[in-house]
Design a protein around this motif. Structure first.
Motif, PDB file in Angstrom:
ATOM      1  N   GLN A  83      -2.326 -15.728   5.002  1.00  0.00           N
ATOM      2  CA  GLN A  83      -1.080 -14.997   5.168  1.00  0.00           C
ATOM      3  C   GLN A  83      -1.375 -13.498   5.259  1.00  0.00           C
ATOM      4  OE1 GLN A  83       2.000 -16.492   5.488  1.00  0.00           O
ATOM      5  NE2 GLN A  83       0.684 -18.286   5.642  1.00  0.00           N
ATOM      6  N   PRO A  84      -0.531 -12.730   5.955  1.00  0.00           N
ATOM      7  CA  PRO A  84      -0.739 -11.280   6.039  1.00  0.00           C
ATOM      8  C   PRO A  84      -0.694 -10.639   4.650  1.00  0.00           C
ATOM      9  CG  PRO A  84       0.932 -12.005   7.608  1.00  0.00           C
ATOM     10  CD  PRO A  84       0.625 -13.171   6.737  1.00  0.00           C
ATOM     11  N   GLY A  85      -1.546  -9.653   4.450  1.00  0.00           N
ATOM     12  CA  GLY A  85      -1.587  -8.941   3.176  1.00  0.00           C
ATOM     13  C   GLY A  85      -2.961  -8.335   2.960  1.00  0.00           C
ATOM     14  N   THR A  86      -3.149  -7.710   1.799  1.00  0.00           N
ATOM     15  CA  THR A  86      -4.423  -7.093   1.436  1.00  0.00           C
ATOM     16  C   THR A  86      -5.064  -7.930   0.345  1.00  0.00           C
ATOM     17  OG1 THR A  86      -3.559  -4.921   2.003  1.00  0.00           O
ATOM     18  CG2 THR A  86      -5.543  -4.981   0.630  1.00  0.00           C
ATOM     19  N   TYR A  87      -6.338  -8.276   0.511  1.00  0.00           N
ATOM     20  CA  TYR A  87      -7.058  -9.141  -0.407  1.00  0.00           C
ATOM     21  C   TYR A  87      -8.314  -8.451  -0.905  1.00  0.00           C
ATOM     22  CZ  TYR A  87      -4.024 -12.705   1.584  1.00  0.00           C
ATOM     23  OH  TYR A  87      -2.927 -13.417   1.998  1.00  0.00           O
ATOM     24  N   GLU A  88      -8.664  -8.677  -2.175  1.00  0.00           N
ATOM     25  CA  GLU A  88      -9.863  -8.100  -2.770  1.00  0.00           C
ATOM     26  C   GLU A  88     -11.033  -9.053  -2.552  1.00  0.00           C
ATOM     27  OE1 GLU A  88     -10.710  -5.807  -6.799  1.00  0.00           O
ATOM     28  OE2 GLU A  88     -10.421  -7.954  -7.130  1.00  0.00           O
ATOM     29  N   ILE A  89     -12.108  -8.535  -1.977  1.00  0.00           N
ATOM     30  CA  ILE A  89     -13.342  -9.288  -1.776  1.00  0.00           C
ATOM     31  C   ILE A  89     -14.349  -8.763  -2.796  1.00  0.00           C
ATOM     32  CG2 ILE A  89     -15.113  -9.969  -0.109  1.00  0.00           C
ATOM     33  CD1 ILE A  89     -12.182 -10.755   0.655  1.00  0.00           C
ATOM     34  N   LEU A 116     -18.525  -2.152  -1.717  1.00  0.00           N
ATOM     35  CA  LEU A 116     -18.589  -3.277  -0.793  1.00  0.00           C
ATOM     36  C   LEU A 116     -17.841  -2.873   0.465  1.00  0.00           C
ATOM     37  CD1 LEU A 116     -19.560  -6.229  -0.554  1.00  0.00           C
ATOM     38  CD2 LEU A 116     -17.264  -6.900  -1.242  1.00  0.00           C
ATOM     39  N   GLN A 117     -18.550  -2.841   1.574  1.00  0.00           N
ATOM     40  CA  GLN A 117     -17.948  -2.455   2.847  1.00  0.00           C
ATOM     41  C   GLN A 117     -17.570  -3.714   3.613  1.00  0.00           C
ATOM     42  OE1 GLN A 117     -21.192  -0.149   4.353  1.00  0.00           O
ATOM     43  NE2 GLN A 117     -20.508   1.713   3.313  1.00  0.00           N
ATOM     44  N   VAL A 118     -16.340  -3.750   4.122  1.00  0.00           N
ATOM     45  CA  VAL A 118     -15.800  -4.915   4.819  1.00  0.00           C
ATOM     46  C   VAL A 118     -15.568  -4.538   6.281  1.00  0.00           C
ATOM     47  CG1 VAL A 118     -13.916  -6.586   4.859  1.00  0.00           C
ATOM     48  CG2 VAL A 118     -14.676  -5.641   2.680  1.00  0.00           C
ATOM     49  N   TYR A 119     -16.152  -5.338   7.221  1.00  0.00           N
ATOM     50  CA  TYR A 119     -16.005  -5.080   8.660  1.00  0.00           C
ATOM     51  C   TYR A 119     -15.506  -6.343   9.360  1.00  0.00           C
ATOM     52  CZ  TYR A 119     -19.000  -1.086   7.672  1.00  0.00           C
ATOM     53  OH  TYR A 119     -19.540   0.056   7.147  1.00  0.00           O
ATOM     54  N   PRO A 120     -14.487  -6.340  10.087  1.00  0.00           N
ATOM     55  CA  PRO A 120     -13.520  -5.259  10.223  1.00  0.00           C
ATOM     56  C   PRO A 120     -12.646  -5.194   8.977  1.00  0.00           C
ATOM     57  CG  PRO A 120     -12.755  -7.163  11.438  1.00  0.00           C
ATOM     58  CD  PRO A 120     -14.124  -7.506  10.908  1.00  0.00           C
ATOM     59  N   ALA A 121     -12.107  -4.028   8.705  1.00  0.00           N
ATOM     60  CA  ALA A 121     -11.259  -3.853   7.526  1.00  0.00           C
ATOM     61  C   ALA A 121      -9.939  -4.592   7.687  1.00  0.00           C
ATOM     62  CB  ALA A 121     -11.003  -2.365   7.279  1.00  0.00           C
ATOM     63  N   THR A 122      -9.484  -4.759   8.931  1.00  0.00           N
ATOM     64  CA  THR A 122      -8.276  -5.532   9.233  1.00  0.00           C
ATOM     65  C   THR A 122      -8.685  -6.676  10.143  1.00  0.00           C
ATOM     66  OG1 THR A 122      -6.895  -3.564   9.073  1.00  0.00           O
ATOM     67  CG2 THR A 122      -5.956  -5.463  10.206  1.00  0.00           C
ATOM     68  N   ALA A 123      -8.415  -7.905   9.687  1.00  0.00           N
ATOM     69  CA  ALA A 123      -8.809  -9.092  10.443  1.00  0.00           C
ATOM     70  C   ALA A 123      -7.613 -10.001  10.652  1.00  0.00           C
ATOM     71  CB  ALA A 123      -9.906  -9.837   9.690  1.00  0.00           C
ATOM     72  N   THR A 124      -7.736 -10.884  11.627  1.00  0.00           N
ATOM     73  CA  THR A 124      -6.697 -11.875  11.893  1.00  0.00           C
ATOM     74  C   THR A 124      -7.167 -13.230  11.366  1.00  0.00           C
ATOM     75  OG1 THR A 124      -7.616 -12.286  14.074  1.00  0.00           O
ATOM     76  CG2 THR A 124      -5.842 -10.674  13.934  1.00  0.00           C
ATOM     77  N   LEU A 163      -9.813  -6.333   2.128  1.00  0.00           N
ATOM     78  CA  LEU A 163      -9.657  -6.895   3.461  1.00  0.00           C
ATOM     79  C   LEU A 163      -8.167  -7.027   3.718  1.00  0.00           C
ATOM     80  CD1 LEU A 163     -10.623  -8.394   6.055  1.00  0.00           C
ATOM     81  CD2 LEU A 163     -10.432 -10.497   4.717  1.00  0.00           C
ATOM     82  N   MET A 164      -7.725  -6.471   4.838  1.00  0.00           N
ATOM     83  CA  MET A 164      -6.324  -6.604   5.207  1.00  0.00           C
ATOM     84  C   MET A 164      -6.220  -7.658   6.304  1.00  0.00           C
ATOM     85  SD  MET A 164      -3.348  -3.886   5.702  1.00  0.00           S
ATOM     86  CE  MET A 164      -3.552  -2.992   7.143  1.00  0.00           C
ATOM     87  N   VAL A 165      -5.362  -8.641   6.078  1.00  0.00           N
ATOM     88  CA  VAL A 165      -5.131  -9.699   7.051  1.00  0.00           C
ATOM     89  C   VAL A 165      -3.821  -9.390   7.773  1.00  0.00           C
ATOM     90  CG1 VAL A 165      -4.710 -12.156   7.393  1.00  0.00           C
ATOM     91  CG2 VAL A 165      -6.399 -11.404   5.710  1.00  0.00           C
ATOM     92  N   ALA A 166      -3.876  -9.372   9.094  1.00  0.00           N
ATOM     93  CA  ALA A 166      -2.696  -9.112   9.922  1.00  0.00           C
ATOM     94  C   ALA A 166      -2.576 -10.229  10.951  1.00  0.00           C
ATOM     95  CB  ALA A 166      -2.822  -7.762  10.621  1.00  0.00           C
ATOM     96  N   LEU A 167      -1.348 -10.510  11.380  1.00  0.00           N
ATOM     97  CA  LEU A 167      -1.148 -11.562  12.369  1.00  0.00           C
ATOM     98  C   LEU A 167      -1.677 -11.170  13.735  1.00  0.00           C
ATOM     99  CD1 LEU A 167       2.341 -12.960  11.396  1.00  0.00           C
ATOM    100  CD2 LEU A 167       0.079 -13.846  10.863  1.00  0.00           C
ATOM    101  N   VAL A 204      -8.526 -14.660  -0.385  1.00  0.00           N
ATOM    102  CA  VAL A 204      -7.971 -14.879   0.954  1.00  0.00           C
ATOM    103  C   VAL A 204      -8.063 -16.356   1.348  1.00  0.00           C
ATOM    104  CG1 VAL A 204     -10.056 -14.429   2.312  1.00  0.00           C
ATOM    105  CG2 VAL A 204      -7.840 -13.858   3.265  1.00  0.00           C
ATOM    106  N   GLY A 205      -8.745 -17.158   0.517  1.00  0.00           N
ATOM    107  CA  GLY A 205      -8.862 -18.584   0.783  1.00  0.00           C
ATOM    108  C   GLY A 205     -10.145 -18.984   1.482  1.00  0.00           C
ATOM    109  N   ALA A 206     -11.126 -18.079   1.566  1.00  0.00           N
ATOM    110  CA  ALA A 206     -12.366 -18.366   2.284  1.00  0.00           C
ATOM    111  C   ALA A 206     -13.467 -18.894   1.373  1.00  0.00           C
ATOM    112  CB  ALA A 206     -12.856 -17.111   3.005  1.00  0.00           C
TER     113      ALA A 206
END
Length: 175
Positions: free
Chosen positions: A94-100, A33-41, A115-119, A67-69
């Motif tokens: 919240q910032p962190g790495t989540y499995e999709i 599973l490819q996630v774009y962008p790999a780092t999202a806000t 998916l990495m969430v960054a502020l 991630v709550g989506a």
């Protein structure tokens, strides 16, 4: 010599294990599973796609509840053999790495991606604070330079008077 050889062998095994742990998660048939962008806000749109659901690119059920989506659907895309879907990262994430996760509609294939969430991410400027803090003390260049000058003069007179009194006391002249 043996001790050095053991140390080098142990280090090589640790590096190899770390490399395997960092490999992307893949299904049994090799698709990921490819996630774009790999780092999202928080609040941004994320697109996921996979070719793991077969040559006909059958639909898949996506799960971004980590991630709550919530859940989303991956549908066949214009690219041969790929299924694609989208979801929005919630503003409260919240910032962190989540499995999709995506589960193919046909068969029992399950693929995952991170998916990495960054502020703040690439292309986003960090907001700097502006203005002043209301402490009630005032500043060196406050709104009234006359009051500032008077305060500095009062402090100078007090310091000079205190020094003169301490000097007289030290000499024994009394106060």
């Amino acid at each position: 010599m043996r001790r050095t050889a053991r140390l080098l062998t142990g280090t090589a095994l640790a590096v190899a294990a770390a490399g395997l742990a960092a490999a992307p998660a893949e299904s049994a048939d090799g698709g990921a599973l490819q996630v774009y962008p790999a780092t999202a806000t928080p609040g941004s749109q994320v697109t996921v796609n996979t070719a793991a659901c077969g040559a006909k690119a059958a639909a898949a059920a996506g799960d971004a509840t980590a991630v709550g989506a919530g859940t989303f659907t991956l549908a066949p895309s214009t690219h041969e053999g790929e299924a694609i879907g989208e979801f929005r990262v919630p503003p409260s994430a919240q910032p962190g790495t989540y499995e999709i996760v995506a589960k193919c509609a046909e068969g029992d294939r399950r693929v995952t991606g991170d998916l990495m969430v960054a502020l703040s991410g690439a292309g986003h400027e960090q907001v700097q604070p502006r203005g002043s803090v209301k402490t009630g003390v005032g500043g060196a260049l406050g709104p009234d330079p006359v009051q500032t000058t008077a305060g500095v003069a009062a402090l100078a007179v007090a310091a000079a008077g205190g020094t003169w009194l301490l000097h007289r006391r030290a000499r024994g002249d009394g106060i």
